[in-house]
Design an enzyme around this catalytic site. Structure first.
Site, mmCIF file in Angstrom:
data_model
loop_
_atom_site.group_PDB
_atom_site.id
_atom_site.type_symbol
_atom_site.label_atom_id
_atom_site.label_comp_id
_atom_site.label_asym_id
_atom_site.label_seq_id
_atom_site.Cartn_x
_atom_site.Cartn_y
_atom_site.Cartn_z
ATOM 1 N N LYS A 191 -1.261 -12.445 -0.633
ATOM 2 C CA LYS A 191 -2.000 -11.177 -0.780
ATOM 3 C C LYS A 191 -2.680 -11.094 -2.153
ATOM 4 C CE LYS A 191 1.354 -9.434 -3.484
ATOM 5 N NZ LYS A 191 1.525 -8.495 -4.561
ATOM 6 N N THR A 248 -2.036 -4.017 -2.771
ATOM 7 C CA THR A 248 -2.598 -4.876 -3.819
ATOM 8 C C THR A 248 -4.117 -4.894 -3.793
ATOM 9 O OG1 THR A 248 -0.673 -6.243 -3.387
ATOM 10 C CG2 THR A 248 -2.293 -7.174 -4.850
#
Ligand SMILES: NC(=O)c1ccc[n+]([C@@H]2O[C@H](COP(=O)([O-])OP(=O)(O)OC[C@H]3O[C@@H](n4cnc5c(N)ncnc54)[C@H](O)[C@@H]3O)[C@@H](O)[C@H]2O)c1
Length: 331
Positions: A191, A248
């Site tokens: 991610k 994120t």
């Protein structure tokens, strides 16, 4: 319950505070005396979590053997590039029969090993059943302030995941269990690379449409990689997958997003990294994900574009072009 946290960065300190906030004695160790000093003198990690009061039961300990002595839960919270060194140093000191929980996200660049593989490579066999891995959408600063957070704890042995779940559970910190260690690990390390891409798009002046497309197609390529590594694709639809990806990729609290954002504005990587003052793991992860996807033959266009941006001098505009000009295909 007595616990030990190895690594007094933002995340180790925040998780140490969760445990210590339950009244447990928690020893926190770091190779660097600076973060420990503030915790000892003013119950504050002035370097990594300035201005946030920490429970007095979180106690700095400069001697690793003393920090681990009598511990009933060990939390490993160092950056991925330090995990092997720290595991080597701790392997003969770790208590037997208690959970050893890595909260580190990342792949070792040279070996392409995940953190579970690194730990199994270094630690003696009798400790392997006690390994657990905590991941999910969790900014340290929010956890340290007692803000609502949910994470996943994966362990091959379900009993160990349950022990870690119960240890960390508080009214504001809710762990779910899983036995899909590889799925949780792949979600956590990929991610960061996609977050560089969404930061880049935002830094270039694009908005919600581009971000949503990158997150969704990012999840598709992360799931392809996870499946090739033996993960359950459903894990990547959970907290450690899409959950962490959403967090994120859409917040300037993420160092990786900020790296991408700065690059999108035409700034140099070195300058952005110096300003952050902390490791943006996505920069290292981009290299390992690039190599891992090549080895497994998995198509990961977004991660590949980020790799070429960071390591092959591709411009932000070329990154965009490499994604939009790709051959048209079904979803
Ligand atoms: N910060 C967050 O919000 C957050 C949230 C979830 C997961 N994580 C993960 O947790 C891990 C640690 O991140 P962080 O944000 O706490 O990092 P950080 O940069 O804030 O701190 C890392 C700490 O590790 C220590 N360290 C480095 N090398 C060491 C070594 N060889 N031996 C002992 N200690 C060493 C450093 O001195 C530092 O105190 C990363 O894998 C990160 O992806 C972080």
């Amino acid at each position: 319950m007595q616990a030990t946290v190895v690594g007094a960065g933002s995340w180790g300190t925040a998780l140490g505070a969760v445990l210590a906030g339950k009244g447990w004695p928690v020893a926190i160790w770091d190779i660097d005396p600076v973060p420990l000093a503030g915790i000892g003198t003013s119950n504050e990690n002035t370097r990594y979590l300035p201005g946030i009061p920490l429970p007095p039961t979180l106690r700095p300990e400069a001697d690793l053997a003393k920090a681990l002595d009598g511990s009933q839960l060990v939390v490993l919270a160092v950056p991925s590039h330090a995990m092997r060194i720290v595991a080597e140093r701790a392997k003969d000191l770790l208590p037997t029969g208690v959970p050893i929980c890595s909260v580190t996200k990342g792949i070792e660049v040279d070996t392409l090993m995940t953190m579970s593989e690194v730990l199994e490579d270094v630690l003696p066999l009798h400790l392997h059943p006690y390994l657990a891995f905590l991941s999910g959408p969790s900014f340290a600063v929010e956890v340290a302030k007692g803000m609502q957070t949910a994470v996943t704890v994966a362990a091959s042995w379900g009993r160990v995941a349950k022990l870690v779940q119960e240890a960390f559970h508080t009214p504001y910190f809710r762990p779910y269990t899983s036995t899909d260690v590889v799925g949780v690990e792949i979600g956590g390390c990929t991610k960061n690379v996609v977050a560089i891409a969404t930061g880049l798009a935002d830094g270039m002046g694009f908005d919600a449409n581009a971000r949503a497309a990158l997150i969704t197609r990012g999840l598709a390529e992360i799931t392809r990689l996870g499946s090739a590594k033996g993960a359950n694709p459903q894990t990547l639809s959970g907290l450690a997958g899409i959950g962490d990806l959403l967090l994120t990729c859409s917040s300037s609290k993420s160092r990786n997003y900020r790296v991408g954002y700065g690059l999108g504005q035409g700034r140099a990587l070195e300058e952005i990294q110096a300003e952050l003052g902390q490791v943006a793991e996505g920069v290292l992860n981009a290299k390992s994900v690039h190599r891992m996807s090549a080895e497994l033959g998995v198509e990961m266009p977004i991660s590949e574009a980020v790799y070429r941006l960071l390591y092959e001098g591709l411009s932000a505009q070329d990154v965009l072009r490499s994604l939009t000009d790709r051959h048209l295909r079904g979803e």
